[in-house]
Design an enzyme around this catalytic site. Structure first.
Site, mmCIF file in Angstrom:
data_model
loop_
_atom_site.group_PDB
_atom_site.id
_atom_site.type_symbol
_atom_site.label_atom_id
_atom_site.label_comp_id
_atom_site.label_asym_id
_atom_site.label_seq_id
_atom_site.Cartn_x
_atom_site.Cartn_y
_atom_site.Cartn_z
ATOM 1 N N ASP A 34 31.854 38.654 49.499
ATOM 2 C CA ASP A 34 31.131 39.889 49.847
ATOM 3 C C ASP A 34 29.920 39.575 50.706
ATOM 4 O O ASP A 34 28.995 38.896 50.255
ATOM 5 C CB ASP A 34 30.664 40.585 48.564
ATOM 6 C CG ASP A 34 31.814 41.263 47.847
ATOM 7 O OD1 ASP A 34 31.881 41.160 46.608
ATOM 8 O OD2 ASP A 34 32.653 41.882 48.522
ATOM 9 N N GLY A 144 29.720 44.260 38.568
ATOM 10 C CA GLY A 144 29.503 44.706 37.190
ATOM 11 C C GLY A 144 29.251 46.188 37.021
ATOM 12 O O GLY A 144 28.771 46.635 35.982
ATOM 13 N N ASP A 174 38.507 47.666 44.908
ATOM 14 C CA ASP A 174 37.378 46.737 44.796
ATOM 15 C C ASP A 174 36.196 47.442 44.135
ATOM 16 O O ASP A 174 35.672 48.407 44.674
ATOM 17 C CB ASP A 174 36.980 46.259 46.202
ATOM 18 C CG ASP A 174 35.780 45.341 46.178
ATOM 19 O OD1 ASP A 174 35.311 44.970 47.261
ATOM 20 O OD2 ASP A 174 35.308 44.995 45.074
ATOM 21 N N GLY A 175 35.836 46.921 42.954
ATOM 22 C CA GLY A 175 34.635 47.473 42.326
ATOM 23 C C GLY A 175 34.940 48.123 40.994
ATOM 24 O O GLY A 175 35.577 49.172 40.962
HETATM 25 C C1 DX5 Z 1 30.363 45.715 45.244
HETATM 26 C C2 DX5 Z 1 31.174 44.452 45.349
HETATM 27 C C3 DX5 Z 1 31.908 44.298 44.051
HETATM 28 C C4 DX5 Z 1 32.607 43.002 43.861
HETATM 29 C C5 DX5 Z 1 33.510 43.118 42.651
HETATM 30 O O1 DX5 Z 1 29.648 45.904 46.370
HETATM 31 O O2 DX5 Z 1 32.074 44.509 46.433
HETATM 32 O O3 DX5 Z 1 32.837 45.346 44.023
HETATM 33 O O4 DX5 Z 1 33.352 42.681 45.001
HETATM 34 O O5 DX5 Z 1 32.677 43.090 41.509
HETATM 35 P P1 DX5 Z 1 33.091 43.865 40.154
HETATM 36 O O6 DX5 Z 1 34.574 43.613 39.930
HETATM 37 O O7 DX5 Z 1 32.236 43.206 39.077
HETATM 38 O O8 DX5 Z 1 32.779 45.287 40.390
#
Ligand code: DX5
Length: 218
Positions: A34, A144, A174-175
């Site tokens: 990221d 998180g 994602d997320g």
């Molecule tokens: C948010 C990030 C997150 C990350 C994944 O900006 O892009 O989404 O990649 O993290 P988790 O799975 O903990 O949301």
């Protein structure tokens, strides 16, 4: 079968090599890195040098998620650093078609990311030219977080609407992906799940990923 891309954002960044090995041992298809610029999202993370160093220690494809204003500016630097795919946000660039053309000219896989509130209709004109449609489950910036409740429906709509226009399109979530919501995302047809906290902060990460593979192979 669903593909898993662990997001290094949630890893212990003082142990990057171990974090890469964890992803490889769990059967990940790629690593997500990221990139945040403190403008498009309220956080700062990695640059091309980090990608370059990660490149030296894994053969996993590196998916670079550009949460930055002016993503076109970063195509060449991350290409040179060893990225395999670049994903830019619709909300961050008026020149997405140009972004796609420039990625393809470098033989990079490319994708477009949509924040939760952004309609999938915005990619209708370019969906046939992208490899990945990334649907954000959270407002980007931090790992998180809690996934928005309407994400499974957005996955379903994306698969239904775009399967004719681009049969090879991979829909990625994602997320906020975790043990509770992952089954419904798989059920709705998600092709790729990004796992940050639910992977790197989960001592039972390998069992979790194995469970996702089993769910998606039935
Ligand atoms: C948010 C990030 C997150 C990350 C994944 O900006 O892009 O989404 O990649 O993290 P988790 O799975 O903990 O949301």
């Amino acid at each position: 079968m669903v593909r898993i891309h662990p997001s290094l954002l949630a890893a212990d960044l003082t142990c990057l090599r171990e974090s890469i090995t964890m992803a490889e041992e769990a059967g990940a298809s790629a690593l997500q890195i990221d990139i945040m610029d403190g403008h498009f999202v309220p956080n700062l993370t990695f640059g091309p040098k980090t990608v370059e160093d990660i490149r030296k220690h894994t053969s996993l494809p590196l998916e670079v998620h550009l949460m930055v204003m002016d993503p076109l500016r970063w195509i060449k630097p991350f290409y040179k650093a060893g990225a395999n795919s670049l994903i830019a946000h619709y909300e961050a660039s008026p020149h997405l078609d140009k972004f796609i053309q420039q990625c393809q000219a470098l033989d990079l896989l490319c994708g477009v990311a949509l924040n939760p509130a952004t309609s999938i209709a915005v990619v209708e004109k370019i969906v046939k030219n992208i490899d990945v449609l990334l649907l954000m489950g959270v407002n980007p910036g931090f790992h998180g977080q809690q996934m928005v409740s309407y994400l499974p429906e957005k996955v379903n709509n994306s698969k239904a609407w775009f399967k004719e226009m681009n049969p090879h399109l991979l829909v990625e979530v994602d997320g906020g992906v975790n043990e509770t919501n992952a089954p419904s995302l798989i059920q709705e047809g998600a092709d790729i799940l990004i796992l940050g906290a639910s992977f790197y902060l989960n001592p039972k990460r390998n069992e979790f990923v194995k469970h996702l593979f089993q769910l998606s192979s039935t």
